[in-house]
Design a protein around this motif. Sequence first.
Motif, PDB file in Angstrom:
ATOM      1  N   ALA A  33     -40.840  57.990 -79.401  1.00  8.59           N
ATOM      2  CA  ALA A  33     -39.857  58.161 -78.331  1.00  8.59           C
ATOM      3  C   ALA A  33     -40.342  57.609 -76.999  1.00  8.59           C
ATOM      4  O   ALA A  33     -39.529  57.298 -76.121  1.00  8.59           O
ATOM      5  CB  ALA A  33     -39.490  59.638 -78.187  1.00  8.59           C
ATOM      6  N   GLU A  37     -38.999  50.278 -73.698  1.00  6.12           N
ATOM      7  CA  GLU A  37     -37.694  49.794 -74.124  1.00  6.12           C
ATOM      8  C   GLU A  37     -37.104  48.903 -73.051  1.00  6.12           C
ATOM      9  O   GLU A  37     -37.612  48.822 -71.930  1.00  6.12           O
ATOM     10  CB  GLU A  37     -36.750  50.961 -74.399  1.00  6.12           C
ATOM     11  CG  GLU A  37     -36.488  51.833 -73.179  1.00  6.12           C
ATOM     12  CD  GLU A  37     -35.551  52.983 -73.485  1.00  6.12           C
ATOM     13  OE1 GLU A  37     -34.354  52.858 -73.158  1.00  6.12           O
ATOM     14  OE2 GLU A  37     -36.013  53.981 -74.061  1.00  6.12           O
ATOM     15  N   ALA A  52     -33.320  53.395 -76.320  1.00 11.49           N
ATOM     16  CA  ALA A  52     -33.288  54.628 -77.108  1.00 11.49           C
ATOM     17  C   ALA A  52     -31.897  55.234 -77.177  1.00 11.49           C
ATOM     18  O   ALA A  52     -31.637  56.093 -78.019  1.00 11.49           O
ATOM     19  CB  ALA A  52     -34.274  55.637 -76.529  1.00 11.49           C
ATOM     20  N   ARG A  61     -33.869  50.878 -83.513  1.00 16.58           N
ATOM     21  CA  ARG A  61     -34.528  50.160 -82.419  1.00 16.58           C
ATOM     22  C   ARG A  61     -35.513  49.112 -82.905  1.00 16.58           C
ATOM     23  O   ARG A  61     -35.827  48.178 -82.178  1.00 16.58           O
ATOM     24  CB  ARG A  61     -35.268  51.155 -81.516  1.00 16.58           C
ATOM     25  CG  ARG A  61     -34.382  52.170 -80.835  1.00 16.58           C
ATOM     26  CD  ARG A  61     -35.210  53.086 -79.955  1.00 16.58           C
ATOM     27  NE  ARG A  61     -35.940  52.330 -78.941  1.00 16.58           N
ATOM     28  CZ  ARG A  61     -36.964  52.829 -78.250  1.00 16.58           C
ATOM     29  NH1 ARG A  61     -37.379  54.055 -78.478  1.00 16.58           N
ATOM     30  NH2 ARG A  61     -37.579  52.087 -77.348  1.00 16.58           N
TER      31      ARG A  61
END
Length: 207
Positions: A33, A37, A52, A61
């Motif tokens: 997590a 990104e 996400a 992803r």
Amino acid sequence: MSIATPVDLRPYVNGGARASAAHWHPIVAEALASLPEGPLRCWGLPFAVAPAGVEGADPPRWLLVGAGRGIERTTAATIELRSAETVGHLVFLHFCDETYDPAAGPQPQHRPAGSMIRPGQHVADYVLTFGDGGEASRSIRWRFEISETGWSWGQQAFAARPNRQDRPLDFRGTHPGQEWGRVQKSAVGGGGRYWVYALPEPSAGGR
């Protein structure tokens, strides 16, 4: 003009943070997590990592190869590349699982991240297939062309770079007592979760 163009992998992604967690070593599953990104520049090259999503969502992803539990198994992936120009390198932003064997018995799963116990072990093959039917294959090995999402001091990959670039340090001036020795290098090594690997295109003559 940009020296690099990101390849759109959205049609191929197959794993989100929660859906693929069962596939990974627990240390990696917890870190998914927090992986970077969105648009990234790694060592001057542009990448676009899928976001996400909104809270509670778990969109795909990453393109996970060799996946087992939790997502549809993918042992190989074929990506079609089209370019009107000569390509010198294909640059990958990738990572692999912790180097542990789930069937190893007494070996603890929660050992420190980055304690590489099988450096040089074969992970995958990246194969380029050309329009004339020829192929060129490159073996991808732990701690060489790819590595884990975390590592211990002195355990970086030999043929890849972490996604964060080295940065300079000012060795002059006043520093905390424990920092004086470190800043004498005038630089601090990069870190991150992904690894940047440049695969040379072997037929730069225009195949």
